[in-house]
Design a protein around this motif. Structure first.
Motif, PDB file in Angstrom:
ATOM      1  N   SER A   5      -5.516   6.494   0.190  1.00  8.90           N
ATOM      2  CA  SER A   5      -4.203   5.885   0.380  1.00  8.90           C
ATOM      3  C   SER A   5      -4.268   4.764   1.396  1.00  8.90           C
ATOM      4  O   SER A   5      -3.640   3.715   1.222  1.00  8.90           O
ATOM      5  N   LEU A   6      -5.050   4.959   2.443  1.00  8.67           N
ATOM      6  CA  LEU A   6      -5.169   3.932   3.480  1.00  8.67           C
ATOM      7  C   LEU A   6      -5.868   2.676   2.956  1.00  8.67           C
ATOM      8  O   LEU A   6      -5.444   1.551   3.237  1.00  8.67           O
ATOM      9  N   VAL A   7      -6.908   2.873   2.183  1.00 13.16           N
ATOM     10  CA  VAL A   7      -7.596   1.708   1.588  1.00 13.16           C
ATOM     11  C   VAL A   7      -6.659   0.989   0.620  1.00 13.16           C
ATOM     12  O   VAL A   7      -6.583  -0.250   0.615  1.00 13.16           O
ATOM     13  N   LEU A   8      -5.930   1.736  -0.180  1.00 14.84           N
ATOM     14  CA  LEU A   8      -4.954   1.109  -1.085  1.00 14.84           C
ATOM     15  C   LEU A   8      -3.888   0.352  -0.304  1.00 14.84           C
ATOM     16  O   LEU A   8      -3.491  -0.755  -0.704  1.00 14.84           O
ATOM     17  N   ALA A   9      -3.449   0.903   0.811  1.00 10.81           N
ATOM     18  CA  ALA A   9      -2.467   0.214   1.653  1.00 10.81           C
ATOM     19  C   ALA A   9      -3.029  -1.119   2.140  1.00 10.81           C
ATOM     20  O   ALA A   9      -2.335  -2.139   2.113  1.00 10.81           O
ATOM     21  N   GLY A  10      -4.279  -1.119   2.559  1.00  5.32           N
ATOM     22  CA  GLY A  10      -4.921  -2.358   3.005  1.00  5.32           C
ATOM     23  C   GLY A  10      -5.064  -3.372   1.887  1.00  5.32           C
ATOM     24  O   GLY A  10      -4.845  -4.570   2.085  1.00  5.32           O
ATOM     25  N   LEU A  11      -5.406  -2.906   0.696  1.00 11.01           N
ATOM     26  CA  LEU A  11      -5.551  -3.812  -0.447  1.00 11.01           C
ATOM     27  C   LEU A  11      -4.206  -4.413  -0.854  1.00 11.01           C
ATOM     28  O   LEU A  11      -4.121  -5.609  -1.174  1.00 11.01           O
ATOM     29  N   GLY A  38       4.163  -6.063  -3.151  1.00 16.02           N
ATOM     30  CA  GLY A  38       2.866  -5.862  -2.501  1.00 16.02           C
ATOM     31  C   GLY A  38       2.997  -5.229  -1.120  1.00 16.02           C
ATOM     32  O   GLY A  38       2.332  -4.236  -0.812  1.00 16.02           O
ATOM     33  N   PHE A  39       3.874  -5.802  -0.295  1.00 17.61           N
ATOM     34  CA  PHE A  39       4.057  -5.229   1.034  1.00 17.61           C
ATOM     35  C   PHE A  39       4.757  -3.876   0.979  1.00 17.61           C
ATOM     36  O   PHE A  39       4.460  -2.990   1.786  1.00 17.61           O
ATOM     37  N   GLY A  40       5.670  -3.704   0.026  1.00 24.41           N
ATOM     38  CA  GLY A  40       6.324  -2.404  -0.128  1.00 24.41           C
ATOM     39  C   GLY A  40       5.321  -1.317  -0.468  1.00 24.41           C
ATOM     40  O   GLY A  40       5.330  -0.234   0.131  1.00 24.41           O
ATOM     41  N   ALA A  41       4.441  -1.597  -1.425  1.00 29.81           N
ATOM     42  CA  ALA A  41       3.404  -0.624  -1.795  1.00 29.81           C
ATOM     43  C   ALA A  41       2.477  -0.366  -0.610  1.00 29.81           C
ATOM     44  O   ALA A  41       2.059   0.777  -0.374  1.00 29.81           O
ATOM     45  N   SER A  42       2.182  -1.414   0.143  1.00 32.45           N
ATOM     46  CA  SER A  42       1.320  -1.258   1.312  1.00 32.45           C
ATOM     47  C   SER A  42       1.925  -0.285   2.315  1.00 32.45           C
ATOM     48  O   SER A  42       1.244   0.626   2.805  1.00 32.45           O
ATOM     49  N   PHE A  43       3.209  -0.453   2.613  1.00 34.61           N
ATOM     50  CA  PHE A  43       3.862   0.442   3.570  1.00 34.61           C
ATOM     51  C   PHE A  43       3.968   1.867   3.032  1.00 34.61           C
ATOM     52  O   PHE A  43       3.829   2.836   3.793  1.00 34.61           O
ATOM     53  N   ILE A  44       4.207   2.011   1.751  1.00 37.87           N
ATOM     54  CA  ILE A  44       4.294   3.354   1.162  1.00 37.87           C
ATOM     55  C   ILE A  44       2.953   4.072   1.280  1.00 37.87           C
ATOM     56  O   ILE A  44       2.885   5.227   1.708  1.00 37.87           O
ATOM     57  N   PHE A  45       1.860   3.397   0.909  1.00 35.55           N
ATOM     58  CA  PHE A  45       0.542   4.030   1.002  1.00 35.55           C
ATOM     59  C   PHE A  45       0.142   4.279   2.454  1.00 35.55           C
ATOM     60  O   PHE A  45      -0.511   5.278   2.760  1.00 35.55           O
ATOM     61  N   LEU A  46       0.543   3.383   3.369  1.00 35.74           N
ATOM     62  CA  LEU A  46       0.276   3.617   4.786  1.00 35.74           C
ATOM     63  C   LEU A  46       1.018   4.867   5.263  1.00 35.74           C
ATOM     64  O   LEU A  46       0.456   5.698   5.985  1.00 35.74           O
ATOM     65  N   LEU A  53      -3.633  11.321   8.729  1.00 35.05           N
ATOM     66  CA  LEU A  53      -4.439  10.621   9.738  1.00 35.05           C
ATOM     67  C   LEU A  53      -3.610  10.306  10.977  1.00 35.05           C
ATOM     68  O   LEU A  53      -2.403  10.091  10.878  1.00 35.05           O
ATOM     69  N   PRO A  54      -4.274  10.239  12.141  1.00 34.83           N
ATOM     70  CA  PRO A  54      -3.559   9.830  13.345  1.00 34.83           C
ATOM     71  C   PRO A  54      -2.999   8.417  13.200  1.00 34.83           C
ATOM     72  O   PRO A  54      -3.630   7.543  12.579  1.00 34.83           O
ATOM     73  N   MET A  55      -1.828   8.178  13.763  1.00 36.81           N
ATOM     74  CA  MET A  55      -1.153   6.889  13.631  1.00 36.81           C
ATOM     75  C   MET A  55      -2.030   5.745  14.118  1.00 36.81           C
ATOM     76  O   MET A  55      -2.154   4.721  13.447  1.00 36.81           O
ATOM     77  N   GLY A  56      -2.656   5.884  15.272  1.00 34.12           N
ATOM     78  CA  GLY A  56      -3.468   4.807  15.824  1.00 34.12           C
ATOM     79  C   GLY A  56      -4.639   4.438  14.933  1.00 34.12           C
ATOM     80  O   GLY A  56      -4.928   3.261  14.714  1.00 34.12           O
ATOM     81  N   THR A  57      -5.314   5.435  14.412  1.00 40.52           N
ATOM     82  CA  THR A  57      -6.447   5.196  13.521  1.00 40.52           C
ATOM     83  C   THR A  57      -5.987   4.553  12.223  1.00 40.52           C
ATOM     84  O   THR A  57      -6.561   3.560  11.777  1.00 40.52           O
ATOM     85  N   ALA A  58      -4.953   5.106  11.619  1.00 37.50           N
ATOM     86  CA  ALA A  58      -4.466   4.571  10.347  1.00 37.50           C
ATOM     87  C   ALA A  58      -4.008   3.128  10.495  1.00 37.50           C
ATOM     88  O   ALA A  58      -4.353   2.264   9.685  1.00 37.50           O
ATOM     89  N   TYR A  59      -3.249   2.848  11.544  1.00 31.00           N
ATOM     90  CA  TYR A  59      -2.734   1.496  11.738  1.00 31.00           C
ATOM     91  C   TYR A  59      -3.868   0.510  12.012  1.00 31.00           C
ATOM     92  O   TYR A  59      -3.874  -0.601  11.479  1.00 31.00           O
ATOM     93  N   ALA A  60      -4.826   0.903  12.836  1.00 25.14           N
ATOM     94  CA  ALA A  60      -5.947   0.013  13.146  1.00 25.14           C
ATOM     95  C   ALA A  60      -6.762  -0.313  11.900  1.00 25.14           C
ATOM     96  O   ALA A  60      -7.148  -1.466  11.674  1.00 25.14           O
ATOM     97  N   ILE A  61      -7.014   0.678  11.083  1.00 21.73           N
ATOM     98  CA  ILE A  61      -7.797   0.439   9.868  1.00 21.73           C
ATOM     99  C   ILE A  61      -6.991  -0.388   8.873  1.00 21.73           C
ATOM    100  O   ILE A  61      -7.512  -1.313   8.247  1.00 21.73           O
ATOM    101  N   TRP A  62      -5.714  -0.100   8.740  1.00 21.02           N
ATOM    102  CA  TRP A  62      -4.847  -0.863   7.834  1.00 21.02           C
ATOM    103  C   TRP A  62      -4.815  -2.335   8.223  1.00 21.02           C
ATOM    104  O   TRP A  62      -4.979  -3.207   7.380  1.00 21.02           O
TER     105      TRP A  62
END
Length: 104
Positions: A5-11, A38-46, A53-62
């Protein structure tokens, strides 16, 4: 599943950034719709990824995927500078992203 989900959010974030550029070139409803989608899907997958995942890790990777992906797409699609220093710093962002994955 959270990492997928995080990788999809980044894509999807990368797609949203491309659509910002597209909207500036072709001001039409289709480009605007794709930008919002695109941004809506990104936020949903994030949000899905952040359930596990921890918020800090997820946000940093995204943001790392989005920032480095946007820079790479700018070089490939729009002829932006391919100077070696720029590539080194993009590689550092990607390396930090992989590092966060390894320690999480």
């Amino acid at each position: 599943m959270a990492w997928v989900s995080l990788v999809l959010a980044g894509l999807f974030e990368m797609f949203g950034v491309i659509m910002i550029s597209q909207l500036h070139r072709d001001r039409n409803w289709r480009s605007l719709f794709l930008l919002v989608a695109g941004f809506g899907a990104s936020f949903i997958f994030l949000a899905i990824a952040m359930q596990t995942l921890p918020m800090g890790t997820a946000y940093a990777i995204w943001t790392g995927i989005g920032a480095s992906g946007g820079a790479i797409l700018g070089m490939v699609l729009y002829g932006e500078s391919r100077e070696w220093k720029r590539i080194v710093f993009i590689a550092m962002i990607l390396g930090a992203t992989v590092g966060l994955k390894l320690i999480s």
